[in-house]
Design a protein around this motif. Structure first.
Motif: not given
Length: 561
Positions: A357, A297, A292, A304, A300
């Motif tokens: 991601a 992140i 992440r 971003l 989410l």
């Protein structure tokens, strides 16, 4: 507007961004038919094709335009309309209260972003106490749920018929480097031979007044970690190596990773293992960097942020690096030191499964499967890393996950409805795409109201086994850990080649209360409905059977007695 939960998932072509569909009376006149819904009107919700190319787009059928507002419309002077409306509302509310049919008055959205905790400080983890069923049983087993079982079983049969465990295509090392140029420029290919953890010295160009953690993202985005870094800051200069007018700092990566799974006892294992004098963990229990933070992140759904550079991640191991540095200096002077035995660990329960991601940062592959996974990058730097996995009956894991992360309206009824919806969404994806494509589909994962995909252990393990050997894994069951903590910890010690403990140290480690226990208010909700349990057992059954086959241990099938 009331939404049905019979949704379809489609992947739109590149030119589909110009196609829109809306419900009757909406501002858009175009309509798009869906074979599964027989051409009825839809609300087409699309994802930015630039970032989410080849991701599933959810279509939700609408059922007319009637709303409660229709009962309250009246013209001036028409008092009877108002009286009639009030009577209707009174009767409906009375029926709601007397029947207890709470779900009939709730209009649930098909979108439930559950891929990440609503609070970034809530971490993926669980403990043995959470396994103990609360003695409270539901007062009534809703008969309508049992009637739903045959139709839900058809959905599960449809999914099962399409399960295919295929071997993924491994990326080339040069492709990995092109994706993460900075990471490969910081981490060397070779480490110090006299350190058990992968460590190396790098030049530090700052002065003794320089703050090495001034721009660390973990410090900037969370006040909880500032005191930890204040202590590191004070000790930093004293742990540098000085040679030829230059200053060098020791950098380290973890020797082992506790990679998963959430709600399976990782927190309890971490809390016990860090009591061993030879084990040092990161300054933060779950950095979530590989999955992440390196993508920027935190949650989410919030979008971003700036990506956390690898240097910020390495900072988390500075305390351990300071101790290892002392051991290396003592060793060079031929003095015995316990510091030489230190190994570093990291315990992010997202590492094994979370690749949400990839759609934002990697070019999509033609079949909707991610071209790179987390383990590809870890293996590129640490092909000899040790990996610990704690698993649990995925049915119980899912219910624990639901209780832990759901914020309101928690109940066995609500859980059943969310499971049903998640199964429908998963089946709709499986109709057109591979198992791997659906498991790693970010849009689907965030749309499912419960994290159904996290319990598909066999899919993730097989993908990890494409780059790491089975001997590098220690795979445990929470059920075994809960029944015999001492035995589990001895297995971990042996796997990590740790030294023995004194009786006092072992007693402290094995007899301490379990960590991260289920909250009392969640225990009071009681277990899930038996029919929900049966549904989930049917769904996870084929995946558990494959896991048991991989590990040559039928205990991982979690068969009912």
């Amino acid at each position: 507007m009331r939404h049905c939960i019979n949704c379809c998932i489609q992947l739109l072509p590149d030119n589909a961004h110009q196609q829109q569909a809306s419900c009757r009376g909406g501002p858009h006149q175009g309509h798009q038919a869906c074979p599964a819904c027989k051409g009825e009107n839809k609300i087409l919700l699309r994802v930015d094709s630039k970032q989410m190319n080849l991701l599933a787009v959810l279509e939700v059928r609408t059922e007319g335009n009637e709303t409660w507002g229709g009962f309250l419309r009246f013209k001036k002077g028409k008092r009877c309309s108002l009286v009639f409306g009030l009577i209707i509302m009174t009767l409906v509310m009375a029926s709601y209260i007397l029947s207890g049919a709470h779900q009939e008055l709730l209009i649930s959205s098909p979108f439930h972003y559950g891929g990440f905790p609503s609070n970034p400080s809530l971490l993926d983890g669980e403990n043995p106490n959470d396994m103990k069923e609360h003695p409270h049983q539901p007062p009534v087993n809703n008969v309508s749920y049992a009637k739903d079982y045959p139709s839900i079983k058809l959905i599960i049969n449809s999914i099962t018929a399409r399960i295919e465990f295929t071997t993924r295509q491994l990326p080339d090392l040069q492709d990995l480097k092109r994706q993460e140029l900075h990471m490969f420029s910081v981490i060397p290919t070779k480490f110090l031979p006299n350190s058990k953890s992968p460590c190396w010295y790098e030049e530090f160009s700052g002065r003794n007044t320089t703050d090495p953690y001034l721009t660390n993202s973990y410090v900037l985005y969370s006040k909880r970690f500032r005191s930890t870094f204040d202590a590191l800051r004070k000790a930093f200069w004293g742990h540098l190596s000085h040679a030829h007018g230059k200053h060098f700092r020791l950098r380290c990566l973890p020797h082992f990773y506790i990679i998963g799974q959430p709600k399976c006892g990782t927190t309890d294992l971490y809390d016990r293992l860090r009591l061993h004098p030879e084990v040092k963990f990161s300054a933060i229990k779950e950095p979530h960097w590989w999955t992440r933070k390196r993508f920027g992140i935190v949650r989410l759904r919030d979008g971003l942020r700036d990506r956390y550079p690898v240097e910020d991640y390495l900072d988390l191991f500075d305390l351990a690096a300071h101790q290892i540095h002392q051991g290396l200096q003592a060793g060079s002077a031929k003095e015995p030191s316990e510091m030489n035995k230190i190994i570093i660990g990291e315990a992010s329960a997202s590492t094994m499964w979370d690749n949400n991601a990839w759609t934002f940062f990697y070019d999509n592959s033609t079949d909707g499967e991610p071209p790179f996974l987390t383990q590809d990058f870890i293996h590129a730097f640490q092909p000899d890393a040790k990996l610990i996995v704690m698993l649990r009956d995925p049915v119980e894991r899912l219910y624990s996950d639901y209780l832990y992360f759901a914020s309101s309206n928690k109940s066995a009824d609500d859980f059943h409805e969310k499971v049903t919806e998640a199964l429908q969404l998963f089946e709709n994806c499986m109709l057109d795409y591979s198992l791997r494509a659906c498991v790693y589909n970010n849009t689907l994962n965030n749309a499912m109201p419960v994290r159904l995909q996290v319990g598909l252990y066999a899919v993730y393990l097989l993908d990890w086994l494409t780059v790491f050997s089975k001997e590098q894994f220690l795979i445990l069951r929470l059920e075994d850990h809960a029944s015999n903590v001492k035995y589990t910890m001895h297995r971990v010690f042996q796997f990590l080649n740790l030294g023995p403990l004194s009786e006092k140290q072992e007693a402290l480690m094995t007899k301490s209360p379990a960590s991260n226990a289920r909250r009392p208010e969640d225990r009071n909700l009681g277990p899930m409905w038996p029919v929900t349990q049966k549904i989930l057992q049917d769904f996870y059954g084929p995946f558990n059977a494959r896991l048991a086959q991989i590990l040559a241990d039928e205990a991982f099938a979690w068969k009912t007695q």
